[in-house]
Design an enzyme around this catalytic site. Structure first.
Site, mmCIF file in Angstrom:
data_model
loop_
_atom_site.group_PDB
_atom_site.id
_atom_site.type_symbol
_atom_site.label_atom_id
_atom_site.label_comp_id
_atom_site.label_asym_id
_atom_site.label_seq_id
_atom_site.Cartn_x
_atom_site.Cartn_y
_atom_site.Cartn_z
ATOM 1 N N GLY A 73 13.182 23.461 -21.921
ATOM 2 C CA GLY A 73 13.370 23.247 -20.611
ATOM 3 C C GLY A 73 12.705 24.047 -19.425
ATOM 4 N N GLY A 91 9.904 23.038 -18.331
ATOM 5 C CA GLY A 91 8.977 22.051 -17.458
ATOM 6 C C GLY A 91 7.645 21.654 -18.240
ATOM 7 C CE LYS A 92 8.268 22.226 -24.070
ATOM 8 N NZ LYS A 92 9.728 22.923 -23.624
ATOM 9 C CB THR A 93 8.214 16.894 -20.187
ATOM 10 O OG1 THR A 93 8.678 17.095 -21.409
ATOM 11 C CG2 THR A 93 7.986 15.229 -20.249
ATOM 12 C CG ASP A 122 9.862 17.704 -27.772
ATOM 13 O OD1 ASP A 122 10.525 17.663 -28.783
ATOM 14 O OD2 ASP A 122 10.207 17.961 -26.724
#
Ligand code: ATP
Ligand code: MG
Length: 299
Positions: free
Chosen positions: A12, A14-16, A39
């Site tokens: 959650g 903010g990797k994506t 993922d």
């Protein structure tokens, strides 16, 4: 391929979103880019509103794909079972029919399948200038990254043992050929198990070489201004150091929402990139603009 960038971090953080920002930025600067998610709980498609089950063009220079982890696991298990059956068909005593179920429920299978998926996707997409990898949260990703290293140690050991078995077998056959079933190999060249181990060794060596190539491969950790994501990011740093890989950049995402931002550079002793809280974090133009801040990762 010029660069491959892994976006790591707690769930959650903010990797994506950050990997999207860099991918769109590169595409808008006419750099051919492959953005891939390994993922199991993908969400690249939430940003681009397209089915990304297969590699799909989503911008002028950008292709994206969400690796079908379930499908990969099934394929991987089938292929492994079939190869085992072929290799050990002389061993009537082992119930190979049950092998599939046994493997399916073995610990670590998902990580293995993900490691193989990652290797294949990277290898297939070497023609892109940039490969941007969105990863699962910390625990799973550190296991996936450590697998090639631990597997290589095991494979090397197994190769040594296998060679000893073959040489003992050949010695026995020399004295009394009737003692050895004629389907069994007596030389290293003829031995299917050794061939398989060699093949596995090439597989993991490809990944180790790629991950260890610091001029090409960049590891980025994303965190927010909260104590938990900070401590998990420090675990990632030490996990990567233990593997001899090292962390290259820190992204402090959603800056301004917490209190720990002042001394991040000092804590990590690494270049830190700050990304503010965005009103529209799902908009690809906004992301491409924000991506400019991340350009130094691939310089
Ligand atoms: N800079 C930002 N400004 C505003 N919202 C953001 C920002 N970065 C991320 N978000 C929002 O935070 C949420 C989590 O972001 P994201 O999905 O990128 O995290 P993640 O690390 O990939 O999560 P997961 O571990 O679940 O895959 C999303 O709703 C995303 O839109
Ligand atoms: Mg994500």
């Amino acid at each position: 391929m010029k660069r491959i960038v892994f976006f790591l971090g707690k769930g959650g953080v903010g990797k994506t979103t950050s990997s999207a920002a860099l991918s769109f930025y590169l595409s808008r600067n006419k750099k051919t880019t492959y953005w891939v998610s390994i993922d199991p709980a993908h969400n690249l498609s939430d940003i681009v509103h397209k089915d990304l089950h297969i590699k799909t063009q989503i911008d002028d220079f950008l292709f994206a794909e969400e690796v079908d982890v379930e499908g990969y696991l099934k394929n991987f298990l089938h292929e492994t079972t079939n190869r085992m059956k072929e290799m050990y068909k002389y061993l009537q005593i082992v119930n190979l029919e049950n092998m599939f179920d046994l493997l399916k429920h073995s610990p670590g299978m998902e990580e293995y399948a993900l490691m193989y998926a990652m290797k294949e996707k990277i290898e297939e997409n070497q023609d892109f200038e940039y490969i941007i990898v969105d990863t699962p949260p910390t625990g799973l990703m550190l296991k996936i990254l450590s697998l090639p290293f631990s597997s290589k140690m095991w494979i090397e050991k197994l190769i040594r043992w296998r060679k000893r078995i073959i040489s003992h077998r050949a010695a026995i056959a020399n004295i009394n050929p009737k003692k050895i079933d004629e389907s069994l190999a007596l030389t290293e060249e003829d031995d299917k198990v050794l061939k398989e181990l060699g093949y596995q060794s090439e597989y993991v060596t490809f990944l180790i070489d790629l991950l260890s190539d610091k001029s090409k491969c960049k590891m980025v950790v994303v965190l927010n201004e909260d104590a938990m994501s900070l401590s998990e990011s420090l675990k990632i740093k030490s996990g990567l150091n233990d593997l001899g890989l090292g962390l290259d950049f820190v992204i402090l995402n959603k800056e301004g929402l917490g209190t720990v931002s002042n001394n991040i550079e000092k804590i990590f002793d690494l270049p830190t990139i700050r990304m503010p809280y965005l009103k529209n974090a799902m908009d690809t133009n906004t992301l491409a603009n924000m991506g400019q801040r991340l350009a130094k990762i691939v310089e």
